[in-house]
Every structure is written in structure tokens, then in C-alpha cells.
Design an enzyme around this catalytic site. Structure first.
Site, PDB file in Angstrom:
ATOM      1  N   LYS A  22      29.284  44.377  54.242  1.00  0.00           N
ATOM      2  CA  LYS A  22      30.724  43.635  53.873  1.00  0.00           C
ATOM      3  C   LYS A  22      31.316  44.506  52.534  1.00  0.00           C
ATOM      4  O   LYS A  22      32.546  44.867  52.578  1.00  0.00           O
ATOM      5  CB  LYS A  22      30.692  42.169  53.435  1.00  0.00           C
ATOM      6  CG  LYS A  22      31.630  41.498  52.804  1.00  0.00           C
ATOM      7  CD  LYS A  22      31.536  40.172  52.481  1.00  0.00           C
ATOM      8  CE  LYS A  22      30.794  39.971  51.083  1.00  0.00           C
ATOM      9  NZ  LYS A  22      31.665  40.246  49.746  1.00  0.00           N
ATOM     10  N   ASN A  23      30.395  44.745  51.521  1.00  0.00           N
ATOM     11  CA  ASN A  23      30.846  45.271  50.346  1.00  0.00           C
ATOM     12  C   ASN A  23      31.345  46.642  50.376  1.00  0.00           C
ATOM     13  O   ASN A  23      31.714  47.282  49.726  1.00  0.00           O
ATOM     14  CB  ASN A  23      29.791  44.964  49.289  1.00  0.00           C
ATOM     15  CG  ASN A  23      29.989  43.559  48.836  1.00  0.00           C
ATOM     16  OD1 ASN A  23      30.817  42.797  49.143  1.00  0.00           O
ATOM     17  ND2 ASN A  23      28.750  43.139  48.056  1.00  0.00           N
ATOM     18  N   ARG A 100      38.901  38.224  45.837  1.00  0.00           N
ATOM     19  CA  ARG A 100      39.273  39.063  44.656  1.00  0.00           C
ATOM     20  C   ARG A 100      38.994  40.524  45.071  1.00  0.00           C
ATOM     21  O   ARG A 100      39.894  41.345  44.392  1.00  0.00           O
ATOM     22  CB  ARG A 100      38.106  38.980  43.602  1.00  0.00           C
ATOM     23  CG  ARG A 100      37.131  37.778  43.521  1.00  0.00           C
ATOM     24  CD  ARG A 100      36.161  37.902  42.562  1.00  0.00           C
ATOM     25  NE  ARG A 100      36.672  38.696  41.282  1.00  0.00           N
ATOM     26  CZ  ARG A 100      36.968  38.449  40.223  1.00  0.00           C
ATOM     27  NH1 ARG A 100      37.589  37.150  40.142  1.00  0.00           N
ATOM     28  NH2 ARG A 100      37.510  39.477  39.449  1.00  0.00           N
ATOM     29  N   CYS A 124      35.642  33.675  38.580  1.00  0.00           N
ATOM     30  CA  CYS A 124      35.037  32.783  39.921  1.00  0.00           C
ATOM     31  C   CYS A 124      33.891  32.046  39.463  1.00  0.00           C
ATOM     32  O   CYS A 124      33.390  32.150  38.289  1.00  0.00           O
ATOM     33  CB  CYS A 124      34.866  33.759  41.081  1.00  0.00           C
ATOM     34  SG  CYS A 124      33.393  34.761  40.731  1.00  0.00           S
ATOM     35  N   ARG A 129      34.731  37.815  35.390  1.00  0.00           N
ATOM     36  CA  ARG A 129      34.834  38.927  35.982  1.00  0.00           C
ATOM     37  C   ARG A 129      36.464  39.583  35.892  1.00  0.00           C
ATOM     38  O   ARG A 129      37.219  39.503  36.550  1.00  0.00           O
ATOM     39  CB  ARG A 129      34.837  38.729  37.626  1.00  0.00           C
ATOM     40  CG  ARG A 129      33.436  38.169  37.977  1.00  0.00           C
ATOM     41  CD  ARG A 129      33.398  37.730  39.445  1.00  0.00           C
ATOM     42  NE  ARG A 129      32.971  38.999  40.264  1.00  0.00           N
ATOM     43  CZ  ARG A 129      32.685  38.902  41.550  1.00  0.00           C
ATOM     44  NH1 ARG A 129      32.663  37.629  42.169  1.00  0.00           N
ATOM     45  NH2 ARG A 129      32.277  40.082  42.237  1.00  0.00           N
ATOM     46  N   ASP A 314      23.005  40.212  43.759  1.00  0.00           N
ATOM     47  CA  ASP A 314      23.122  39.573  45.039  1.00  0.00           C
ATOM     48  C   ASP A 314      22.181  38.878  46.024  1.00  0.00           C
ATOM     49  O   ASP A 314      22.372  38.269  46.939  1.00  0.00           O
ATOM     50  CB  ASP A 314      24.097  40.410  45.923  1.00  0.00           C
ATOM     51  CG  ASP A 314      25.579  40.561  45.398  1.00  0.00           C
ATOM     52  OD1 ASP A 314      25.981  39.837  44.444  1.00  0.00           O
ATOM     53  OD2 ASP A 314      26.393  41.262  45.881  1.00  0.00           O
ATOM     54  N   ILE A 336      23.948  40.536  35.008  1.00  0.00           N
ATOM     55  CA  ILE A 336      25.121  41.165  35.417  1.00  0.00           C
ATOM     56  C   ILE A 336      26.338  40.146  35.447  1.00  0.00           C
ATOM     57  O   ILE A 336      27.249  40.601  34.977  1.00  0.00           O
ATOM     58  CB  ILE A 336      25.010  41.502  37.153  1.00  0.00           C
ATOM     59  CG1 ILE A 336      23.619  42.679  37.108  1.00  0.00           C
ATOM     60  CG2 ILE A 336      26.278  42.166  37.633  1.00  0.00           C
ATOM     61  CD1 ILE A 336      24.006  43.965  36.551  1.00  0.00           C
ATOM     62  N   ARG A 407      31.954  33.935  54.900  1.00  0.00           N
ATOM     63  CA  ARG A 407      32.615  35.265  54.126  1.00  0.00           C
ATOM     64  C   ARG A 407      31.737  36.554  54.238  1.00  0.00           C
ATOM     65  O   ARG A 407      32.140  37.546  54.228  1.00  0.00           O
ATOM     66  CB  ARG A 407      32.666  35.175  52.693  1.00  0.00           C
ATOM     67  CG  ARG A 407      34.009  34.129  52.389  1.00  0.00           C
ATOM     68  CD  ARG A 407      34.086  34.032  50.771  1.00  0.00           C
ATOM     69  NE  ARG A 407      34.036  35.412  50.167  1.00  0.00           N
ATOM     70  CZ  ARG A 407      33.349  35.613  49.045  1.00  0.00           C
ATOM     71  NH1 ARG A 407      32.738  34.743  48.371  1.00  0.00           N
ATOM     72  NH2 ARG A 407      33.324  36.729  48.690  1.00  0.00           N
TER      73      ARG A 407
END
Ligand code: UD1
Length: 430
Positions: A22-23, A100, A124, A129, A314, A336, A407
Site C-alpha cells: 500500500k505505502n 493523508r 491523526c 504529523r 508500522d 517515530i 485501508r
């Protein structure tokens, strides 16, 4: 809103096909805005974030076609994007507030059309962010940036100008956005302290296939020689390292054995080493990874999130859930994002033993048993941690707010069911 119901206790065994990342896909889709020719992306995951990005591009005027494809006998999607007739240079609030990553249209639209309006994303669940690095860097390339009525108004007279940019933080988003701005700029851009995440490398590969001149791939110093025009290309999206890492934990937490087909072990070295250190067997195969924790007693282990190739933020929530089933204490440190322990209060309701210290670290102590409960997901990866806890908890767990999972996890119940999980989606109208 849909819910997911799990009866815990089943050992998971079998094969799971890992989807495209996805990213990686989100910035790759936006790279199509840099040319009037067709960009074709294969191995695309079928996710709500991808549908949201496609909808944003369609309202800008991009023509999108999709085809069903097969990779290793598994169904995947191929999308083609043609940004020949861009009619609109505005990314509205309704799109950006839902996702985003809509901000990835900023760099390419500004570079190709000299103008863009983007609703400024707010904070978020996991942190503030901000977008300061993206905006300051574009200004250094000659863009005029104004914030009015919640929108970033960016414009440039003629082409953007190459610049020497030194990022304050090795931001993935800023690196991708600035790469897409710099490829069509006049002159050379040097980007120092660039993010080295594999998703950035995937974008560089597509941009170079489109005729861009970027060197320094997989390093923190990127050099981009601007070109006047880019052309069409076809590109296969890399496999999703975070999805693979999440299912690797599903194998370990249930003390099962799962083969992750289409996973790329080279992108997951730090998390795989943690699994080895804890006592699981990890085998890297040419086409995937096998995680075998059958009959193993796992021991706790300390983790600190970091930029790639460090431990990915993640996967923090998923590994925290795993530590609950390991012997002894584990310390988890998040470096992070400033608010990424939102899954902890929900896990405590399932019988977890976790102490969070400030916003940065948590001590997790292994417990004999977790108990099923209704729980509330707060963000995408935290939701998967709750699914993992549900897979080993005694009794029934109901995970609410499944839209977070949709998502980023393609065919989640189908994939987990195929390896033996007792998991079902309860539709809103059931
Ligand atoms: C991407 C990933 C996300 C992942 C994160 C870190 C996507 C769509 N999302 O998010 O899943 O968790 O990388 O690997 O790819 N920052 C600033 N100013 C900026 C930009 C970032 O202060 O202008 C800060 C952020 O608040 C954060 C840190 O830098 O604390 C890293 O953020 P960044 O790498 O930009 O993450 P994203 O690209 O948003």
C-alpha cells in the site's frame, strides 16, 4: 460499521499470499500525474486507501482503467493511469481528511502544472504529523507557498529550480513528494537525509523508468537531475513488508507455521531477526518466508522503532501483542510517532500486563492467558494487533471500526481463515 468476530485458540498453519505494498502504491499512483502518457502498475493491492487515491486522481481528470491479473496463481489488480487532460488542480478537504497520503499530489502537480491547492492534513491518532519539511523544501525550489482557509496554495513561475535540500527528519512522505517535484525541475536537486525505506526505492525505480535521472537509490543522499518531460512506463509494485510482518506475527503468536508467499525477506531483516531471537524458526525462500513456531517457547525481547533498515514503527503494535505471549519482560520503545501506544488500553481489557512510560516506551510482561473482549481499533496497525490478540485469547473478541483494517489489509478474514483462524466479518446490516 462492520465488525470482526474471532474465536481464539486455533494454531495457524498454511500459506498466505502477500499483496503489493500500500505505502509503495500510493506515491506510485501520484507519479502518473507527471506525464500525459500511460503509467501501468501491476501487483496492486485491493484496498480502500487505493480506491480513495484513485477517486482523488479521477476528480483531477486522470483516466483510470483496471484489470484483474494473476501472480503465482493469486488474483491481483493492474491499474493504468492516464493524466492527459488534467482539469482541476485542487485536492479537496473531503479527500485529504479521509487519507493523508492525498498530499502526494502536491509535488507532481506543482512540478508539471506550476499550481496546486491541497487541503492541509491535520494530525491523526498516532501523532501531529506536520508537513513542514515538504513545504519548506518546495519553497527552497522556488515555489510560493501560502496557507489560507485550511488549504496550501502552492505555485511556481515557470519550472521549479533544483536546490540542495537537507531534511531535518528522514521523512518518507517528504522524500517521495520532493522526488516527484525535483524530477521535472530545472537543474540538479540534492536531497540529503532522504528516507531509505523500500517504498522510496520503488518510487525511484518507476520515476527512472519514466525517464527521470535519479541516483543514490537506497542511500540517504539522492541526486536528481531535472528533465523537461517524462514518459509512460509499466511497473510492478513491491510486496508489502508490513503485511508480511503482520502475518509473520500471526504464525508466531499462535505457535503455528505460515509460509508467506510473495514476501520479500530482504525488506524485513530487522523484524525477522527479532522473531529468531525470540525463538521462532525463520526460513527465507526464493519466493517468500516461512515462520515456524510450532512447539516453541518464545522469550521476550526489546524493540526500538527506527528508520529503515531499523525496526518499522508500522510493526510495533503487532510485535507488542506477540510479546504478551512470550516468557519474561520486553521493552518496546517508539521513536517515530509521539502517540503510538493507543492499542495498549484495549489490550489491557483483554488481560494484558503492560506499563506505558510517558509516550515513548512500554514494558510488556508475558501473561498466561488473554481473554476475548469487545475492543475498539484506533488506527490501521493497532487494529491488527487487536486481531492478533484475539487469535490467541480465550473466547470471543469483537474488533470494532474495521474500516481501519480495510485501508491496509487486503482480504484479511479470507487470508486468516485459509490458515485455520475462526474469524468472521459481521456486516453492519447483519
Ligand atoms: C509513512 C507511512 C507510515 C509510516 C511512516 C514511518 C505512508 C502512506 N505512510 O508515513 O505508514 O508509519 O512513513 O515509516 O507511506 N514529520 C515532520 N514534518 C514533516 C514530515 C514528517 O515533523 O514535514 C515527522 C512525522 O510527524 C513523524 C516523522 O517525521 O514523526 C516520520 O514521518 P514520515 O516518515 O513523514 O511518515 P509518513 O510519510 O507520514
Amino acid at each position: 460499521m462492520d465488525k470482526i468476530k474471532i474465536h481464539g485458540g486455533n494454531r495457524l498453519e498454511g500459506k498466505i499470499f502477500i499483496s503489493g505494498a500500500k505505502n509503495a502504491a500510493l506515491p506510485l499512483i501520484c507519479a502518473s500525474l507527471l506525464t500525459a502518457d500511460t503509467i501501468t502498475l501491476t501487483n496492486m493491492p485491493m484496498l480502500s486507501d487505493i480506491r480513495a487515491m484513485n477517486a482523488l486522481l479521477e476528480q483531477l481528470g486522470v483516466k483510470i482503467d483496471s484489470f484483474n491479473d494473476f501472480l503465482d496463481g493469486h488474483e491481483t489488480k493492474t491499474y493504468s493511469y492516464r493524466a492527459q487532460n488534467i482539469e482541476n488542480l485542487v485536492a479537496p478537504y473531503d479527500f485529504v481528511r479521509k487519507m493523508r497520503a492525498s498530499y502526494y499530489v502536491l509535488g507532481p502537480l506543482l512540478a508539471r502544472f506550476g499550481k496546486v491547492e491541497l487541503s492541509l492534513p491535520g494530525g491523526c491518532a498516532i501523532g501531529a504529523r506536520p508537513m513542514d519539511i515538504h513545504l519548506e523544501s518546495l519553497e527552497k525550489m522556488g515555489a510560493k507557498i501560502e496557507i489560507r482557509n485550511g488549504y496550501v496554495h502552492a505555485s511556481s513561475e515557470g519550472r521549479l529550480k533544483g536546490a540542495h535540500l537537507i531534511f531535518r527528519i528522514a521523512s518518507v512522505g517528504a522524500t517521495c513528494n520532493l522526488l516527484m517535484a525535483a524530477v521535472l525541475a530545472e537543474g540538479t536537486t540534492i536531497l540529503e537525509n532522504a528516507a531509505k525505506e523500500p517504498e522510496v526505492g520503488d518510487l525511484i525505480n518507476l520515476l527512472n523508468a519514466m525517464g527521470a535521472k535519479i541516483s543514490g537509490i537506497n542511500t540517504s543522499i539522492l541526486t536528481i537531475e531535472g528533465v523537461e518531460k517524462l514518459h509512460g512506463a509499466t511497473h510492478k509494485v513491491i510486496s508489502d513488508r508490513i503485511e508480511a510482518g503482520s502475518y509473520a506475527v500471526a504464525a508466531a503468536i499462535t505457535r503455528g507455521r505460515i509460509e508467506l508467499v510473495n514476501a520479500q525477506a530482504s525488506l524485513l531483516q530487522t523484524p525477522l531477526n527479532i522473531l529468531r531471537q525470540m525463538g521462532a524458526d525463520v526460513e527465507e525462500t526464493p519466493n517468500g518466508i516461512i515462520i515456524d513456531a510450532r512447539g516453541k517457547k518464545l522469550t521476550g525481547c526489546d524493540i526500538m522503532t527506527d528508520y529503515y533498515p531499523g525496526f518499522p514503527t508500522d510493526l510495533q503494535a503487532q510485535f507488542l501483542a506477540l510479546m504478551l505471549t512470550a516468557e519474561g519482560a520486553s521493552m518496546i520503545t517508539e521513536t517515530i510517532f509521539e502517540n503510538r501506544f493507543m492499542h495498549v488500553p484495549e489490550l489491557l481489557r483483554m488481560g494484558a500486563n503492560i506499563n506505558v512510560h510517558g509516550h515513548a516506551s512500554a514494558i510488556v510482561r508475558g501473561v498466561d492467558k488473554l481473554y476475548g473482549a469487545p475492543v475498539m481499533a484506533t488506527d490501521l496497525r493497532a487494529s491488527f494487533a487487536l486481531i492478533l490478540a484475539g487469535l490467541v485469547a480465550e473466547g470471543e473478541t469483537i474488533v470494532n471500526r474495521v474500516y481501519h483494517l480495510d485501508r491496509g489489509y487486503e482480504k484479511l478474514e479470507e487470508k486468516l481463515k485459509a490458515v485455520g483462524a475462526d474469524i468472521n466479518r459481521i456486516k453492519e446490516d447483519d
